[in-house]
Design an enzyme around this catalytic site. Structure first.
Site, PDB file in Angstrom:
ATOM      1  N   PRO A   1       0.825  -1.207   0.000  1.00 11.64           N
ATOM      2  CA  PRO A   1       0.000   0.000   0.000  1.00 11.64           C
ATOM      3  C   PRO A   1       0.862   1.261   0.000  1.00 11.64           C
ATOM      4  O   PRO A   1       1.794   1.384   0.785  1.00 11.64           O
ATOM      5  CB  PRO A   1      -0.810  -0.127   1.298  1.00 11.64           C
ATOM      6  CG  PRO A   1      -0.804  -1.590   1.607  1.00 11.64           C
ATOM      7  CD  PRO A   1       0.513  -2.093   1.130  1.00 11.64           C
ATOM      8  N   GLU A   2       0.539   2.182  -0.906  1.00 16.00           N
ATOM      9  CA  GLU A   2       1.275   3.431  -1.018  1.00 16.00           C
ATOM     10  C   GLU A   2       0.350   4.592  -0.639  1.00 16.00           C
ATOM     11  O   GLU A   2      -0.750   4.376  -0.139  1.00 16.00           O
ATOM     12  CB  GLU A   2       1.835   3.589  -2.435  1.00 16.00           C
ATOM     13  CG  GLU A   2       2.834   2.505  -2.818  1.00 16.00           C
ATOM     14  CD  GLU A   2       4.164   2.618  -2.064  1.00 16.00           C
ATOM     15  OE1 GLU A   2       4.406   3.659  -1.416  1.00 16.00           O
ATOM     16  OE2 GLU A   2       4.955   1.671  -2.118  1.00 16.00           O
TER      17      GLU A   2
ATOM     18  N   HIS B   1      -4.790 -13.814  10.834  1.00 15.27           N
ATOM     19  CA  HIS B   1      -4.026 -12.689  10.278  1.00 15.27           C
ATOM     20  C   HIS B   1      -4.555 -11.341  10.746  1.00 15.27           C
ATOM     21  O   HIS B   1      -4.191 -10.305  10.185  1.00 15.27           O
ATOM     22  CB  HIS B   1      -4.027 -12.756   8.755  1.00 15.27           C
ATOM     23  CG  HIS B   1      -3.421 -14.009   8.202  1.00 15.27           C
ATOM     24  ND1 HIS B   1      -2.166 -14.460   8.574  1.00 15.27           N
ATOM     25  CD2 HIS B   1      -3.914 -14.928   7.327  1.00 15.27           C
ATOM     26  CE1 HIS B   1      -1.899 -15.596   7.938  1.00 15.27           C
ATOM     27  NE2 HIS B   1      -2.947 -15.896   7.196  1.00 15.27           N
TER      28      HIS B   1
ATOM     29  N   ARG C   1       1.430 -10.697   6.428  1.00 10.24           N
ATOM     30  CA  ARG C   1       2.890 -10.771   6.517  1.00 10.24           C
ATOM     31  C   ARG C   1       3.446 -10.096   7.761  1.00 10.24           C
ATOM     32  O   ARG C   1       4.639 -10.193   8.049  1.00 10.24           O
ATOM     33  CB  ARG C   1       3.512 -10.173   5.248  1.00 10.24           C
ATOM     34  CG  ARG C   1       3.095 -10.923   3.973  1.00 10.24           C
ATOM     35  CD  ARG C   1       3.784 -10.397   2.747  1.00 10.24           C
ATOM     36  NE  ARG C   1       5.209 -10.694   2.749  1.00 10.24           N
ATOM     37  CZ  ARG C   1       6.034 -10.345   1.768  1.00 10.24           C
ATOM     38  NH1 ARG C   1       5.581  -9.682   0.715  1.00 10.24           N
ATOM     39  NH2 ARG C   1       7.318 -10.648   1.844  1.00 10.24           N
TER      40      ARG C   1
END
Length: 270
Positions: A2-3, A89, A107
């Protein structure tokens, strides 16, 4: 990863449900990139006053302290009054009187960090190295052009670094360089004045379009409402290796720069 557009889309989706909400409790899952930095129970009763953004950080301004949220490489935020039980998660739940804000991060490169205020050592460590915001008035052509002149780094790598301007991630770097007609490997200090002006215009143009389209979803990112972003479907060069350039028809080229994929048109970008 994500940016800025994805983070800004997320921030906007959090303003209405979170601003003015009172924290009831915090639930933590597996450890994230950095520890929270405070006992979770200490934040019970605190109010979320503002939902801000700095670079790729979402900043929850509380009536006492701030929470800095980073989505890492695979994170996304969801908010709602009746979320299902946390899964393997889901690593952070902010339970408020208006619903639950949940960080889902397979992650675990994301983070939620508390700091006493935005100027404190911990917040400064995370934020002070960031470059200019692309939509701020301070992001002037003179500022940008001077920054280019001071670096011999390939222009795409300089944009990705974030020290000059934040938010131009890998997808968006390829796109802005295409619009500006600049070869991604060109040293920044070799960018001409005309090219610098086109690039300065293209950066907020591309990022603004991405925000309007809900960001880009290549794998993990979803908005707080669960919808995927749509910018990637309208990209000029990113992800289109071998396909014809939309401007001249030549095949789009793909190369590696710093272990990241770069896409460009050999005819349109000099």
């Amino acid at each position: 990863m994500p940016e800025l557009p994805e983070v800004e889309v997320t921030r906007r989706g959090l303003v209405q449900p979170l601003q003015g909400a009172t924290i009831e409790r915090i639930s933590l899952g597996k450890p994230l990139r950095w520890p929270l930095g405070i006992e979770p129970a200490t934040l019970s009763g605190r109010m979320v006053q503002h939902v801000l953004r700095r670079g790729k950080y979402i900043v929850l301004q509380l009536d006492q302290g701030v929470l800095l949220l980073h989505l890492g490489m695979s994170g996304s935020l969801q908010i709602g009054p009746d979320l299902p039980p946390a899964g393997p998660h889901d690593h952070f739940d902010l339970v408020t009187d208006r619903g639950v804000l949940r960080l889902h991060d397979p992650r675990r490169f994301g983070a939620v960090v508390w700091a006493p205020d935005i100027a404190s050592d911990m917040a400064a460590k995370l934020l002070n190295h960031l470059g200019m915001e692309p939509f701020d008035e301070g992001f002037s052509l003179n500022y940008f052009a001077d920054g280019l002149k001071r670096s011999s780094t390939p222009i795409k790598q300089l944009l990705l670094g974030g020290q000059l301007v934040v938010g131009v991630g890998n997808i968006y770097a390829s796109e802005v360089l295409f619009l500006a007609g600049i070869l991604p490997s060109r040293p920044a200090n070799k960018v001409t004045k005309a090219q610098a002006q086109r690039l300065h215009t293209a950066i907020p143009q591309v990022l603004g379009k991405a925000i309007d389209l809900g960001g880009s979803t290549l794998k993990d990112f979803v908005q707080v409402n669960g919808y995927a972003g749509a910018f990637q479907a309208q990209a000029n060069v990113y992800g289109r290796a071998g396909e014809p350039c939309k401007q001249c028809g030549a095949p789009v080229i793909a190369i590696k720069q710093g272990q990241r994929s770069t896409y460009y048109c050999r005819k349109c970008q000099k």
